[in-house]
Each structure stands twice: as C-alpha cells, then as structure tokens.
Design a protein around this motif. Sequence first.
Motif, short mmCIF file in Angstrom:
data_model
loop_
_atom_site.label_atom_id
_atom_site.label_comp_id
_atom_site.label_asym_id
_atom_site.label_seq_id
_atom_site.Cartn_x
_atom_site.Cartn_y
_atom_site.Cartn_z
N PRO A 36 -15.11 20.45 -22.93
CA PRO A 36 -14.19 20.69 -21.88
C PRO A 36 -13.35 21.95 -22.19
O PRO A 36 -12.86 22.71 -21.62
CB PRO A 36 -13.21 19.64 -21.51
CG PRO A 36 -14.19 18.31 -22.11
CD PRO A 36 -14.99 18.92 -22.93
N GLY A 37 -12.83 21.84 -23.58
CA GLY A 37 -12.00 22.95 -23.94
C GLY A 37 -12.91 24.32 -24.10
O GLY A 37 -12.02 25.19 -24.22
N GLN A 38 -13.95 24.18 -24.08
CA GLN A 38 -14.63 25.58 -24.38
C GLN A 38 -15.19 26.31 -23.27
O GLN A 38 -15.87 27.19 -23.29
CB GLN A 38 -15.66 25.28 -25.50
CG GLN A 38 -15.22 24.73 -26.89
CD GLN A 38 -14.45 25.83 -27.57
OE1 GLN A 38 -14.48 27.14 -27.45
NE2 GLN A 38 -13.04 25.23 -28.12
N SER A 39 -15.15 25.47 -22.04
CA SER A 39 -16.00 26.11 -20.71
C SER A 39 -15.46 27.27 -20.46
O SER A 39 -15.95 28.11 -19.94
CB SER A 39 -16.07 24.80 -19.58
OG SER A 39 -14.85 24.82 -19.32
N TRP A 40 -13.98 27.54 -20.17
CA TRP A 40 -13.32 28.69 -19.84
C TRP A 40 -13.65 29.89 -20.86
O TRP A 40 -13.52 31.01 -20.30
CB TRP A 40 -11.98 28.49 -19.77
CG TRP A 40 -11.05 28.35 -21.06
CD1 TRP A 40 -10.94 27.06 -21.50
CD2 TRP A 40 -10.61 29.08 -21.74
NE1 TRP A 40 -10.29 27.07 -22.68
CE2 TRP A 40 -10.05 28.60 -23.08
CE3 TRP A 40 -10.55 30.61 -21.78
CZ2 TRP A 40 -9.40 29.01 -23.85
CZ3 TRP A 40 -9.88 31.12 -22.87
CH2 TRP A 40 -9.22 30.50 -23.86
N ALA A 71 -4.05 30.25 -15.28
CA ALA A 71 -3.02 30.17 -16.19
C ALA A 71 -3.18 29.17 -17.59
O ALA A 71 -2.74 29.62 -18.76
CB ALA A 71 -1.80 29.79 -15.57
N ARG A 72 -4.21 28.20 -17.41
CA ARG A 72 -4.47 27.34 -18.48
C ARG A 72 -4.89 27.94 -19.65
O ARG A 72 -4.68 27.74 -20.68
CB ARG A 72 -5.25 26.42 -18.16
CG ARG A 72 -5.85 25.45 -18.95
CD ARG A 72 -6.59 24.13 -18.55
NE ARG A 72 -6.74 23.39 -20.05
CZ ARG A 72 -7.44 22.34 -19.68
NH1 ARG A 72 -8.07 21.88 -18.75
NH2 ARG A 72 -7.73 21.53 -20.81
N LEU A 77 -4.84 30.35 -25.11
CA LEU A 77 -5.25 31.23 -26.06
C LEU A 77 -3.84 31.48 -26.79
O LEU A 77 -3.60 31.47 -28.05
CB LEU A 77 -5.52 32.58 -25.48
CG LEU A 77 -6.84 32.61 -24.94
CD1 LEU A 77 -7.24 33.81 -23.86
CD2 LEU A 77 -7.74 32.81 -25.98
N PHE A 78 -2.66 31.69 -26.15
CA PHE A 78 -1.23 31.88 -26.90
C PHE A 78 -0.89 30.74 -27.70
O PHE A 78 -0.45 30.91 -28.87
CB PHE A 78 -0.16 31.88 -25.60
CG PHE A 78 1.08 32.46 -25.99
CD1 PHE A 78 1.37 33.75 -26.68
CD2 PHE A 78 2.24 31.45 -26.34
CE1 PHE A 78 2.44 34.25 -26.95
CE2 PHE A 78 3.30 31.92 -26.81
CZ PHE A 78 3.47 33.25 -27.30
N ARG A 79 -1.31 29.33 -27.27
CA ARG A 79 -0.92 28.36 -28.00
C ARG A 79 -1.74 28.29 -29.33
O ARG A 79 -1.40 27.91 -30.50
CB ARG A 79 -1.15 26.99 -27.39
CG ARG A 79 -0.78 25.66 -28.01
CD ARG A 79 -0.97 24.53 -27.31
NE ARG A 79 -2.57 24.39 -26.74
CZ ARG A 79 -3.02 23.59 -25.96
NH1 ARG A 79 -2.12 23.00 -25.27
NH2 ARG A 79 -4.16 23.58 -25.67
N ASP A 101 6.07 33.66 -14.23
CA ASP A 101 6.95 32.45 -14.59
C ASP A 101 6.22 31.51 -15.67
O ASP A 101 7.26 31.06 -16.49
CB ASP A 101 7.33 31.70 -13.32
CG ASP A 101 8.21 32.42 -12.40
OD1 ASP A 101 8.72 33.46 -12.98
OD2 ASP A 101 8.13 32.19 -11.14
N PHE A 102 5.19 31.23 -15.49
CA PHE A 102 4.29 30.32 -16.46
C PHE A 102 4.62 31.14 -18.05
O PHE A 102 4.60 30.43 -18.88
CB PHE A 102 2.96 29.89 -15.93
CG PHE A 102 2.23 29.33 -17.12
CD1 PHE A 102 2.19 27.92 -17.34
CD2 PHE A 102 1.23 30.10 -17.72
CE1 PHE A 102 1.29 27.20 -18.24
CE2 PHE A 102 0.59 29.42 -18.85
CZ PHE A 102 0.33 28.13 -18.88
N ALA A 103 4.26 32.27 -17.79
CA ALA A 103 4.07 33.02 -19.16
C ALA A 103 5.43 33.04 -19.74
O ALA A 103 5.56 33.00 -21.10
CB ALA A 103 3.50 34.42 -18.75
#
Length: 147
Positions: A36-40, A71-72, A77-79, A101-103
Amino acid sequence: MGSVRRASAWLGLVDDNGGENYYDEDYADYAEGAEPGQSWVTDPRVRVAADSAHDEGRRIATVTPDGFRDARGIGELFRDGIPVIVNLTAMEPSDAKRVVDFAAGLTFGLRGSIERVATRVFLLTPADYKVVNADHRSGGDGFFNQS
C-alpha cells in the motif's frame, strides 16, 4: 474474503470463523499487487532523482498533482525528509488552494519551510535544509559585471 483465504478455508487450512473476522474485503485485492505505501511511487507525475542520489541523501522530488487526492504522496515524501517541488499549474484553483493549505500545515507541523518558486509552484523543504537565495544586490563584482 480474498480468494486465497477462501480456498484455504475450504481446504480446512485456516479457521473460517463463520465470516466474522477483522479482514476488510475492500482491501483484499489491493495487497495482491503492490504494498500500500509503495503504489503511488509508480505514478508518472512523481519523479525522484536517481538512486545514486538516494544513497548520498541528496534527493529532490517534483510532484504535479491532478487533484487534492495526490496530497498524500506529497506528505509522505516530505515526511521522509525529501524536499518536494509542487507544481500546481495543472490543477483547478480551488484544489490548488487546498493543496497549498495542506502543504503549509505539513511544513509547520514538521518544522520545515514552504517557499513560492514561481506562479503556482512551491518548494517544501524539511527542517534540516537551508534554501539559499541568489541575491544580485549582495556585494562583489559579479560574474556578468561588464564595467
């Protein structure tokens, strides 16, 4: 229930529990393809510098989201400590505002910074990065000084 789990239950290899288990059928087929974490990561709108840069810790990601649902990927990536260039030129103005706003919240929460690079293009940098602005008014003769 997933097809492998049904077959295992039919063969008696696992307990069926009468259908009452904590396994969500909506996510059963998702796990069969990729994690799940790698699909994007395979998304063509997301590019990360070469793997050799990953080994040395010098990676920058560029993301061109189509909508707020992307945005996820920016947040993940930023995290992970990767600076992210977000290009919002392909988005509707209302969704672009939501992503900004999210960023802004993301960078505030993780003590990073957000900077506008161009119209609808932003640079998100983690706390341990410093953005150096090339200011032409700083002293020195400069490379293009023709006098």
